[in-house]
Write a protein that holds these residues in place. Structure first.
Motif, short mmCIF file in Angstrom:
data_model
loop_
_atom_site.label_atom_id
_atom_site.label_comp_id
_atom_site.label_asym_id
_atom_site.label_seq_id
_atom_site.Cartn_x
_atom_site.Cartn_y
_atom_site.Cartn_z
N LEU A 33 -9.42 3.60 -15.62
CA LEU A 33 -10.03 2.97 -14.34
C LEU A 33 -9.13 2.93 -13.20
N ILE A 34 -7.66 2.26 -13.49
CA ILE A 34 -6.78 2.06 -12.69
C ILE A 34 -6.42 3.45 -11.76
N HIS A 41 -6.79 5.86 -3.45
CA HIS A 41 -5.82 4.84 -2.71
C HIS A 41 -6.49 3.30 -2.62
N HIS A 42 -7.43 3.00 -3.37
CA HIS A 42 -7.92 1.68 -3.65
C HIS A 42 -7.43 0.71 -4.26
N PRO A 43 -6.80 -0.35 -3.99
CA PRO A 43 -6.38 -1.42 -4.87
C PRO A 43 -7.42 -1.87 -5.68
N ILE A 44 -7.19 -2.22 -6.99
CA ILE A 44 -8.34 -2.59 -7.84
C ILE A 44 -8.01 -3.99 -8.15
N ASP A 82 4.48 2.21 -11.85
CA ASP A 82 4.53 0.86 -11.89
C ASP A 82 3.46 -0.06 -11.24
N LEU A 83 2.60 -0.66 -12.20
CA LEU A 83 1.47 -1.38 -11.77
C LEU A 83 2.01 -2.62 -10.97
N TYR A 91 -4.41 -4.83 -7.81
CA TYR A 91 -3.27 -4.06 -8.36
C TYR A 91 -3.28 -2.70 -7.67
N ILE A 92 -2.00 -2.26 -7.24
CA ILE A 92 -1.65 -1.03 -7.08
C ILE A 92 -0.63 -0.23 -7.81
#
Length: 224
Positions: A33-34, A41-44, A82-83, A91-92
Motif C-alpha cells: 500500500l505504501i 508521489h502521494h503521501p499516505i 526510509d519511511l 508518511y512518505i
C-alpha cells in the motif's frame, strides 16, 4: 536410537503459527500500500493505512504503530527506503541508498515532469522561499517547450501540493507557494544550489543569501 529434539527448531504451536502468518500478510499488505501511494508521489495518511488494513484485522488503531514499525524496517532493509512521518500525520518514502545503488520505483514517463518540478522548487528557493502561483506558472511555461504538462496552474497548486512538494499560502498578493514537507525531506539544498550555479555558469558563492544559509555560520556571515 532416538534423537533428542532440538527445542530451538520446534515448530510454533498452530495458533502462534497462524498469528505469525497473519502478521506477515498484514505487514506485506501495508508495504504494498505504501509503495503504491509513493508510485503516485502521494503521501499516505495514517487513517488510510488503518482503513485499508482494517481495525479488526490489526487489533485496533493502538496496534497500527507496531505494524508500521515492522514495515519501516523491511522497507529499509529490502528496498533501501526510509519511511518518514510528516505532519498530518502522513508518511512518505525517501531513498537512502547511494546514487549508484538505488532501487528506483518505476516512474515511467514521470522524468520530464520531475525535471520541471525540480526547476520550480529551485525557483521558489532561490527567490526567498515563497512565490505567487501565477508567477511560478509563468516561469514553468518557459521550461515546457515541446512537452505537454497539461494545466500548469493545477499541476502547481493542486497536484504538487497534494503530493507534499509545495504548501499553499494565502497572502495579500493572492495564492502563493512555499516548499512542502516532502521537498524539505527529499531535496538537498546544497545540491540544488550547485545545480543553479551550473545553469547560470556561476560560483555557488555568487548566490550570497543561499550560500550564507547553507555554508556559513551566523558569526561568519559576509556583509550583504
Amino acid at each position: 536410537m532416538s534423537r533428542k529434539r532440538d527445542h530451538n527448531s520446534q515448530a510454533l504451536p498452530p495458533s502462534q503459527s497462524l498469528q505469525h502468518l497473519n502478521e506477515e500478510k498484514l505487514v506485506g499488505d501495508l508495504i504494498n500500500l505504501i509503495l503504491s501511494y509513493e508510485h503516485k508521489h502521494h503521501p499516505i495518511k495514517r487513517a488510510d493505512l488503518l482503513n485499508a488494513m482494517g481495525k479488526e484485522a490489526i487489533g485496533g488503531s493502538k496496534h497500527l504503530q507496531k505494524y508500521v514499525n515492522i514495515a519501516k524496517e523491511k522497507l529499509k532493509v529490502v528496498f533501501g527506503y526510509d519511511l518518514i512521518e510528516i505532519e498530518g500525520p502522513r508518511y512518505i518514502l525517501l531513498n537512502t541508498l547511494p546514487e549508484n545503488e538505488k532501487l528506483s520505483i518505476d516512474w515511467k514517463d514521470e522524468f520530464p515532469r520531475m525535471g520541471l518540478l525540480y526547476a520550480m522548487l529551485a525557483s521558489v528557493y532561490m527567490t526567498g522561499g515563497q512565490m505567487a502561483v501565477s508567477v511560478l506558472a509563468n516561469v514553468a511555461e518557459g521550461f515546457t517547450t515541446g512537452q505537454n504538462f497539461g494545466d500548469i496552474n493545477k499541476l502547481i497548486s493542486s497536484d504538487w501540493v497534494h503530493q507534499g512538494y509545495f504548501t499553499l499560502v494565502k497572502s495579500e498578493c493572492g495564492l502563493e507557494v512555499t516548499w512542502g514537507p516532502r521537498a524539505h525531506h527529499a531535496i538537498d539544498k546544497k545540491e540544488l544550489l550547485k545545480f543553479v550555479a551550473d545553469v547560470y555558469e556561476s560560483d555557488i558563492s555568487d548566490w550570497r543569501q543561499q550560500y550564507r544559509e547553507l555554508y556559513q555560520t551566523p558569526s561568519n556571515n559576509v556583509e550583504s
